[in-house]
Design an enzyme around this catalytic site. Structure first.
Site, mmCIF file in Angstrom:
data_model
loop_
_atom_site.group_PDB
_atom_site.id
_atom_site.type_symbol
_atom_site.label_atom_id
_atom_site.label_comp_id
_atom_site.label_asym_id
_atom_site.label_seq_id
_atom_site.Cartn_x
_atom_site.Cartn_y
_atom_site.Cartn_z
ATOM 1 C CG HIS A 21 -1.860 1.301 1.387
ATOM 2 N ND1 HIS A 21 -3.156 1.380 1.017
ATOM 3 C CD2 HIS A 21 -1.472 2.399 1.932
ATOM 4 C CE1 HIS A 21 -3.352 2.546 1.249
ATOM 5 N NE2 HIS A 21 -2.470 3.131 1.646
ATOM 6 C CD GLU A 22 1.719 3.473 3.660
ATOM 7 O OE1 GLU A 22 1.987 4.568 3.285
ATOM 8 O OE2 GLU A 22 0.322 3.507 4.512
ATOM 9 C CG HIS A 60 0.207 6.171 -0.577
ATOM 10 N ND1 HIS A 60 -0.858 6.801 -1.135
ATOM 11 C CD2 HIS A 60 -0.162 5.724 0.528
ATOM 12 C CE1 HIS A 60 -1.995 6.322 -0.595
ATOM 13 N NE2 HIS A 60 -1.642 5.802 0.818
ATOM 14 C CG HIS A 78 -5.945 6.698 0.724
ATOM 15 N ND1 HIS A 78 -5.714 7.552 1.846
ATOM 16 C CD2 HIS A 78 -4.939 5.657 0.800
ATOM 17 C CE1 HIS A 78 -4.871 6.963 2.756
ATOM 18 N NE2 HIS A 78 -4.128 5.972 2.227
#
Lengths: 427, 174
Positions: A142-143, A146, A152
């Site tokens: 997930h990170e 980014h 998101h």
């Protein structure tokens, strides 16, 4: 002093990176395709061994590599401020970061576009498939999203949902997440050494023999299994040829041919001036087959009249000939007579005429691939492929010349997400 | 060391001083909504620098909420003092959060919303300055194209998606 030093390093690093990439918000800004990362020494987690942490991050980066043209390499040597992506665990006030962590619960990590990733070590991070705690792998994927530029995404199933979902067994990046990252960085391209459907026979629980096939794409010393029904490669691919195809050259092959008739069922791989016969039952190349032939063998011995090296080849069941492609010429080999067919070789453009003038590979094919999924022959070269007009196409349009090439399309439009990973990440 | 007794550390204990403050009332909820960009998009990129200001602490928002509560009760004597009137911005932000999270869109800080706000989550704001108009919208527009029209190309134009989504000419935002 340590904190002030880190703050100075971060300020310099951020400034340098922004100047070098010319980044602007919302646009894919990593201008290079190979990115370095490191778990910083001051930022190890207290909950998992360092090796476990590094393994999990390697896997997380590889998962993004498998669906995008980006590659990631762990860099343990360069000065920290030239590392593209730095990861670390901290609690409360950490690394001179302006965003304090809140303790156990709620926030588990944060990251910046083109920047670093911080994990809250007050969270109970666990290894994949542990069943309890927070999966470090899921959070890391997930990170990293980014860092690469994804925001998101409020969609069930997306890895970019802001809230953590308890880990399900073997989570993966789904179709839409792949397209999201490819919207920023483009799809995966590159030439293939060969493409083929490998037939194997299996016995069911009832004793029946069934025939199954799997599709493989090979590029130099690595390969992917392509899952046609899922429109993607197998999770975790590519794999080294030497791992999956025992006895074949580790640098890969030029061509694959499966001679399949009533009398013969033989699989051959070609590389340079040599070829191997493959034992599909035992899943390895023959060193000596039942006829006493030893391998590897010279192409000139097994297929007299066929030059080497070849670009690619395929077996045509309609006329029981192997079509060998080299340059702009096609050599048709009569398997039954064990010699070149009369009027061989012929120009590719003659045997496989273009339907649209000028829209033809002309020479130096990458692969000639008969697909059982599509029941069609495809010719691949570079980023393009041509479908050879078969019986079905000629039924609907009788004017189509025999073996004519339908208009080219991009390989990426037919076979999705065949993405390379850094050599260091190969098994 | 955090205390544990099992070989696999599965009973790792957290001291209470290390526990994150839970979202329990409208004050902390407002802080949540502000922090993650629902009240106003956050300039997250600027926080990467060590010199950046931190996002406001919960204490500040508690004070703001108290003042709002005082206003609410003083202006409506017959009003329900247990449910003070919320600011329009707070309600709007709460509605947006509930909508995006798939919760019943009540505009009220209810139990379901409280649970959702207390789930483990990423610290990156959901709505950021500048990124609203670019990658967030672009990604969500493309996804909307896929979801509503499977034959659409990834480059579907905004007008088509707007019509499908809400029939307005405003920019699409999932």
């Amino acid at each position: 002093e340590k904190q002030r030093h880190l703050q100075t390093l971060m300020r310099k690093s951020i400034g340098r990176r922004k100047r070098s990439t010319g980044a602007s918000w919302g646009h894919a800004a990593f201008a290079k395709s190979v990115l370095t990362w490191r778990l910083i020494g001051e930022g190890y987690s207290s909950q998992l061994s360092v090796d476990e942490q590094r393994y999990i991050f390697r896997l997380a980066f590889r998962m993004w590599s498998e669906v995008s043209p980006l590659q990631f390499v762990e860099d343990l040597r360069s000065p920290p401020d030239v590392i593209d992506i730095r990861l670390g665990f901290g609690t409360g006030r950490h690394f001179g970061c302006s965003q304090r962590f809140d303790g156990a619960g709620r926030e588990f990590a944060h990251a910046w576009f083109l920047g670093d990733i911080h994990f809250d070590d007050d969270e109970h991070f666990t290894a994949p498939n542990t069943g309890s705690g927070i999966s470090l792998l899921k959070v890391a994927v997930h990170e990293i999203g980014h860092v690469l530029g994804l925001p998101h995404i409020y969609r069930s199933g997306s890895i970019m949902q802001p809230s953590y979902r308890p880990q399900d067994d073997g989570f993966e990046l789904d179709w839409l997440d792949r397209k999201a990252i490819q919207n920023l960085y483009g799809g995966c391209g590159g030439r293939f050494s060969t493409v083929f459907d490998w037939i194997r026979k299996e016995r069911t629980a009832y004793g029946e023999v069934v025939v199954r096939f799997n599709t493989y794409f090979m590029r130099d010393g690595r390969y992917w299994l392509y899952e046609n029904r899922s429109n993607r490669t197998r999770y975790g691919d590519p794999v080294s040829v030497q791992v999956g195809w025992h006895g074949l050259p580790s640098s890969g092959v030029d061509a694959y041919v499966h001679v399949w008739s009533r009398d013969t069922d033989a699989v051959y791989f070609f590389k340079g001036a040599q070829y191997w016969r493959y034992d599909s039952e035992n899943d390895q190349a023959f060193t000596e087959d039942a006829d006493g032939q030893r391998y590897p063998r010279l192409i000139s011995e097994g297929f007299p009249g066929v030059p080497s090296p070849i670009d690619t080849a395929y077996y045509d069941r309609r006329d029981a000939h192997i079509y060998f492609f080299r340059g702009s010429m096609v050599y048709m080999f009569d398997v039954k007579a064990n010699k070149l067919a009369a009027k061989s070789p012929r120009k590719m453009t003659e045997l496989f005429p273009a339907l649209t003038p000028g829209d033809h590979p002309t020479s130096n094919l990458d692969a000639a691939y008969f697909s059982y999924t599509h029941n069609a022959l495809f010719l691949l070269k570079g980023a393009s492929y041509w479908r050879v007009a078969g019986r079905r196409e000629r039924k609907t349009k009788r004017s189509l010349p025999y073996n004519s090439l339908l208009p080219s399309r991009e390989v990426q439009q037919q076979w999705f997400d065949i993405c390379d990973v850094h050599a260091g990440a190969l098994k | 060391e955090k205390p544990f007794h099992s070989r696999d550390h599965s009973d790792l204990e957290m001291s209470s001083s290390h526990l994150a403050e839970l979202i329990t009332d409208t004050g902390t909820a407002q802080h949540f909504l502000f922090k993650y960009g629902f009240m106003k998009p956050v300039n997250w990129e600027s926080t990467q620098s060590p010199d950046a200001d931190t996002l406001p602490d919960a204490d500040i928002f508690s004070e703001d909420t108290v003042s709002l509560v005082q206003e609410g009760t003083s202006s409506s004597r017959s009003g329900d003092t247990d449910h003070p009137r919320e600011s329009p911005d707070f309600v709007r932000a709460l509605l947006e959060f509930q909508r995006l999270s798939g919760l019943p869109v009540t505009g009220v800080f209810d139990d379901a919303t409280k649970v959702a706000m207390n789930k483990p989550r990423c610290g990156v704001p959901d709505k950021e300055e500048d990124q609203i108009e670019t990658s967030t919208a672009a990604v969500n527009r493309n996804e909307s194209s896929e979801l509503f029209n499977t034959t659409a190309t990834p480059q579907s134009n905004d007008t088509d998606v707007d019509v499908v989504q809400n029939g307005t000419s405003d920019k699409a935002e999932t």
